[in-house]
Write a protein that holds these residues in place. Structure first.
Motif, PDB file in Angstrom:
ATOM      1  N   THR A 239       0.833  -1.204   0.000  1.00 28.00           N
ATOM      2  CA  THR A 239       0.000   0.000   0.000  1.00 28.00           C
ATOM      3  C   THR A 239       0.865   1.249   0.000  1.00 28.00           C
ATOM      4  O   THR A 239       1.814   1.373   0.778  1.00 28.00           O
ATOM      5  N   ALA A 240       0.544   2.167  -0.865  1.00 26.27           N
ATOM      6  CA  ALA A 240       1.313   3.416  -0.962  1.00 26.27           C
ATOM      7  C   ALA A 240       1.009   4.304   0.242  1.00 26.27           C
ATOM      8  O   ALA A 240      -0.144   4.660   0.486  1.00 26.27           O
ATOM      9  N   ILE A 241       2.050   4.638   1.002  1.00 28.87           N
ATOM     10  CA  ILE A 241       1.930   5.540   2.148  1.00 28.87           C
ATOM     11  C   ILE A 241       3.039   6.579   2.015  1.00 28.87           C
ATOM     12  O   ILE A 241       4.213   6.211   1.932  1.00 28.87           O
ATOM     13  N   PRO A 242       2.717   7.867   1.980  1.00 27.74           N
ATOM     14  CA  PRO A 242       3.764   8.887   1.819  1.00 27.74           C
ATOM     15  C   PRO A 242       4.768   8.822   2.970  1.00 27.74           C
ATOM     16  O   PRO A 242       4.395   8.607   4.133  1.00 27.74           O
ATOM     17  N   LEU A 243       6.037   9.020   2.670  1.00 28.71           N
ATOM     18  CA  LEU A 243       7.065   9.021   3.702  1.00 28.71           C
ATOM     19  C   LEU A 243       6.777  10.082   4.756  1.00 28.71           C
ATOM     20  O   LEU A 243       7.038   9.891   5.950  1.00 28.71           O
TER      21      LEU A 243
END
Length: 345
Positions: A239-243
């Motif tokens: 899942t894409a999670i912003p840094l």
């Protein structure tokens, strides 16, 4: 036994410290003990009376999040139970303390589990804090160790609960650069799961990310629906999670944690920087041993310092992540100033 908690945000070098302390002849190192239990929620820290059977259930009953991690190829390096060769299997559930705490104490965690399963349920009814103290003392007598050091990832978030249970305890705040912590969190199954669970909790207007049940699956957005059942760990990692989200998490834990840490009695607190330890390991590990109430054994100190390895990774330069970490960085700078002033007075 003197009890010391090493608290931090997680991904701040504390696993290295557990490894170092496990090698000290006078230290009973309770690795990730409260992390193993924290998925149960507030009951772990409640000041209530428990009989031996109730206390053993608190320690030994499986916790679903860690069971899902254990059954996955994505489980973290801190989970050191001999999965596959040990007695416990995913279909039966893993005892909470078997994931990290017991295997850090002995090469045969199942045998130690059996001993405790025979011993602890017979203990008398007493306050939960006294049950924990009795457990630490019992393990110290059986395995050796005159001081107890408990180190759990992200335990800075529940420092007040620990201090309420153990007002006699000492606390070491281990910190690390926010951007470096954020980057490490972004690669770790537990922190990725926590952020997604927190998003689901907010969406459902629940009080805790661990209140999510299978009944909530239909109410959640597609990318969060699997959190309501058996968590798909591979999906969590994809899942894409912003840094920057991890930077915000680090700042939230750090800013509140510093505030709580500075409320402690001055002689019950010590601050350590992961980066400073890397630069001068013998000096700082010697100071740590003194604070724990034990001696910086020369052989241990030499071997421990040699085991401290610097991982030189490129610094995080993403502006959004740096901005997200700024509040936590300011909190650590404030902590340094306050401690310096206190030392002078």
């Amino acid at each position: 036994m003197t009890i010391t908690f090493i608290v931090g945000t997680g991904r701040c070098g504390s696993t290295m410290f557990s490894r170092v302390l496990q090698a000290h002849p006078d230290v009973l190192s309770m690795n990730e003990f409260f992390t193993s239990l924290a998925a149960r929620g507030n009951e772990v820290f409640q000041q209530r009376a428990l009989d031996g059977s109730e206390f053993w259930s608190l320690l030994a009953d499986p916790t679903p999040p860690f069971g899902a991690f254990a059954a996955s190829a994505c489980r973290s390096a801190e989970m050191i139970y001999p999965y596959g060769s040990g007695r416990f299997r995913p279909e039966d559930g893993f005892p909470a303390i078997s994931h990290m705490a017991l295997p850090a104490l002995t090469p045969d965690p199942d045998a130690l589990y059996d001993h405790l399963a025979e011993t602890v349920p017979a203990w008398p009814r007493r306050p939960a804090a006294d049950q924990y103290r009795a457990l630490f003392a019992h393990l110290g007598q059986r395995l050796g160790g005159s001081v107890v050091v408990e180190r759990s990832g992200a335990s800075l978030a529940y420092l007040p609960a620990l201090y309420a249970l153990f007002p006699e305890a000492r606390f070491v705040h281990l910190s690390r650069s926010g951007p470096a912590c954020a980057l490490s969190m972004s690669r770790h199954i537990a922190f990725r799961s926590l952020l997604l669970r927190t998003e689901a909790m907010t969406f459902l207007q629940l009080a805790s990310p661990f209140d999510i049940t299978a009944a909530h699956a239909a109410d959640l957005p597609e990318h969060l629906s699997h959190l309501a059942g058996d968590v798909d760990c591979e999906r969590v990692m994809r899942t894409a999670i912003p840094l920057a989200a991890f930077g915000h998490l680090w700042s939230q834990i750090t800013t509140q944690g510093v505030e709580d840490f500075l409320r402690l009695p001055p002689d019950h607190r010590m601050a350590l920087s992961y980066e400073h330890v890397l630069d001068a390991p013998e000096h700082h590990l010697g100071q740590l041993a003194d604070f724990l109430g034990t001696k910086p054994d020369p052989q241990w100190l030499h071997e421990a310092a040699a085991s401290v390895i610097r991982n030189d990774r490129p610094p995080v330069t993403d502006p959004e992540t740096l901005h997200a970490c700024a509040p936590g960085t300011r909190a650590l700078e404030h902590q340094t100033r306050v401690l310096a002033t206190t030392a002078q007075t």
